[in-house]
Write a protein that holds these residues in place. Sequence first.
Motif, short mmCIF file in Angstrom:
data_model
loop_
_atom_site.label_atom_id
_atom_site.label_comp_id
_atom_site.label_asym_id
_atom_site.label_seq_id
_atom_site.Cartn_x
_atom_site.Cartn_y
_atom_site.Cartn_z
N VAL A 211 0.87 -1.17 0.00
CA VAL A 211 0.00 0.00 0.00
C VAL A 211 0.91 1.22 0.00
N HIS A 212 0.55 2.19 -0.85
CA HIS A 212 1.32 3.42 -0.93
C HIS A 212 0.36 4.62 -0.87
N PHE A 213 0.69 5.58 0.00
CA PHE A 213 -0.15 6.77 0.16
C PHE A 213 0.41 7.92 -0.65
N VAL A 214 -0.47 8.58 -1.38
CA VAL A 214 -0.03 9.71 -2.21
C VAL A 214 -0.80 10.97 -1.83
N SER A 215 -0.13 12.09 -1.92
CA SER A 215 -0.77 13.37 -1.59
C SER A 215 -0.60 14.39 -2.70
N PRO A 216 -1.24 14.14 -3.85
CA PRO A 216 -1.15 15.17 -4.89
C PRO A 216 -1.93 16.41 -4.44
N PRO A 217 -1.54 17.60 -4.76
CA PRO A 217 -0.41 17.96 -5.62
C PRO A 217 0.90 18.12 -4.84
N TYR A 218 0.86 17.79 -3.53
CA TYR A 218 2.10 17.95 -2.73
C TYR A 218 3.13 16.90 -3.13
N ILE A 251 -6.75 13.93 4.12
CA ILE A 251 -6.41 13.62 5.51
C ILE A 251 -5.32 14.55 6.01
N GLN A 252 -4.30 14.72 5.22
CA GLN A 252 -3.19 15.58 5.67
C GLN A 252 -3.62 17.03 5.83
N GLU A 253 -4.46 17.50 4.90
CA GLU A 253 -4.92 18.89 5.01
C GLU A 253 -5.81 19.09 6.23
N GLU A 262 2.50 19.65 16.88
CA GLU A 262 3.44 18.63 17.39
C GLU A 262 2.95 17.19 17.13
N TYR A 263 1.64 17.04 16.85
CA TYR A 263 1.09 15.70 16.60
C TYR A 263 0.83 15.39 15.13
N PHE A 264 1.14 16.34 14.24
CA PHE A 264 0.85 16.11 12.81
C PHE A 264 1.29 14.72 12.34
N THR A 265 2.57 14.43 12.55
CA THR A 265 3.12 13.19 11.99
C THR A 265 2.47 11.97 12.64
N LEU A 266 2.30 12.03 13.95
CA LEU A 266 1.73 10.87 14.64
C LEU A 266 0.30 10.59 14.19
N ILE A 267 -0.50 11.64 14.06
CA ILE A 267 -1.89 11.43 13.65
C ILE A 267 -1.92 10.92 12.20
N MET A 268 -1.05 11.48 11.39
CA MET A 268 -0.94 11.00 10.02
C MET A 268 -0.59 9.50 9.98
N ARG A 269 0.33 9.10 10.84
CA ARG A 269 0.74 7.70 10.84
C ARG A 269 -0.38 6.80 11.34
N ARG A 270 -1.19 7.31 12.26
CA ARG A 270 -2.34 6.52 12.72
C ARG A 270 -3.33 6.32 11.56
N MET A 303 7.56 5.30 22.37
CA MET A 303 6.22 5.80 22.70
C MET A 303 5.45 6.19 21.44
N ALA A 304 6.15 6.75 20.47
CA ALA A 304 5.49 7.12 19.21
C ALA A 304 4.99 5.87 18.48
N LEU A 305 5.78 4.80 18.53
CA LEU A 305 5.34 3.56 17.88
C LEU A 305 4.09 3.02 18.57
N GLY A 306 4.05 3.17 19.88
CA GLY A 306 2.86 2.73 20.64
C GLY A 306 1.63 3.51 20.23
N VAL A 307 1.78 4.81 20.08
CA VAL A 307 0.65 5.65 19.66
C VAL A 307 0.22 5.29 18.24
N THR A 308 1.18 5.00 17.39
CA THR A 308 0.88 4.67 16.00
C THR A 308 0.09 3.37 15.88
N GLU A 309 0.53 2.35 16.60
CA GLU A 309 -0.13 1.05 16.42
C GLU A 309 -1.37 0.89 17.30
N ASP A 310 -1.65 1.92 18.11
CA ASP A 310 -2.82 1.92 18.97
C ASP A 310 -4.14 1.77 18.19
#
Length: 393
Positions: A211-218, A251-253, A262-270, A303-310
């Motif tokens: 699975v690959h996530f794309v964010s056009p036009p970014y 989703i990213q927008e 500070e949570y952008f990346t973590l929420i994105m990864r979730r 801890m970030a991995l824990g939040v991600t796989e939660d």
Amino acid sequence: MMNNNEMLLLKLGEVVLKGLNRRSFEDRLVSNVRRRLKGCGSFQVYIRQSTIYVEPTTDNCDMEAAHAAARQVFGVVSVARAVPCEKTVEAIVATARTYLADAFAAAKSFKVESKRADKQYPMNSIQISQAVGGDLAELFPAVAVDVHNPDLTVYVEIREKHAYVHAPSVPGAGGLPVGMGGHAVSLLSGGLDSPVSSWMMARRGVELEMVHFVSPPYTSQQAQDKVLELARLLTAYCGRMIVHIVPFTEIQEEIRKNCPEEYFTLIMRRFMMRLAEAVAKKAGAKALITGESLGQVASQTMMALGVTEDVTTMPVLRPLIGMDKVEIIRISREIGTYETSILPYEDCCTVFTPRHPATRPNPEDVRKAEAALDVDALVSRALGGETWVRVKP
Ligand code: ATP
Ligand code: MG
């Protein structure tokens, strides 16, 4: 080393240890070998006593390509190019003399090593080596016998129907046959890590879907094409596979608009985990694979991995978790993905990166921050926009 009879002998690794499952492992491996060699010509492929025989059935087979392809099949520990002959000392000597003429010309010393898979054979392996070695020493007087540290080792295998003569074998890819380790969805980005993590799990016999996530036009079309190329490079090991392309822009927008930086990346990864899990469930896959490595970036602390796989109940396999970047790069070079991985295109992960990402996040805080979003609606719209591509060797 030219010979019309030349064939390949593939030795099995762990497969031989699998007790009652051994038969299904062997069947799977034989069929994987057959499929992978299709592009190199027409071959008869069969297994006897933990050895796979690959015999060309026409004289236009590309043995060079077949040899290279066989080395990339998981479950094979070594590959030898060999020539069969009658099971007599005279025939073995005559075969070694012509087949290995170039190798003898380049060597100062040699020895013969014999194996007897046919236990009925009247000579034991030491006797075979002595008889064949003695005759070859007479035929090549410039090449001395040296049983300890020879330039050239001539291998003789006495098997069911024929004897086989070959020079040293080369290592194969090892691991277990793809398909025997279950079916998983691998999160493939354009970076160095995820092609390696995918390859490592495939080597444990896991059949992959990407699975690959794309964010056009970014992110650009080139970035997506690069990921498809990485998947194509992996097919040499894994066989053909499906790559799911999932749109991630909305989703990213929404995260950027509504959540603390500070949570952008973590929420994105979730969200990546939720979407990957949905893709996996639909495909009947039982685990997710990522290229995460402990401490590599802020989103890969414990801890970030824990939040991600939660957000997922599926096992998340992270084969690179304890590896250094230098080791990962070494493998990526070996498997041939390095040059493509370093092409400079943006991944969606690098689009909205926080200046000060949380490195010791608390799952409860992240959950609260995420509550500003309509998670289910975002997930289902992203899944609605999913497309897929079948990537072939
Ligand atoms: P890599 O170089 O392999 O992408 P990375 O070190 O850049 O890894 P991250 O970007 O944080 O790390 O991503 C961690 C993991 O998340 C990746 O290894 C991959 O499994 C997954 N991932 C990241 N971006 C994407 C994407 N656009 N599509 C699918 N999976 C992704
Ligand atoms: Mg990345």
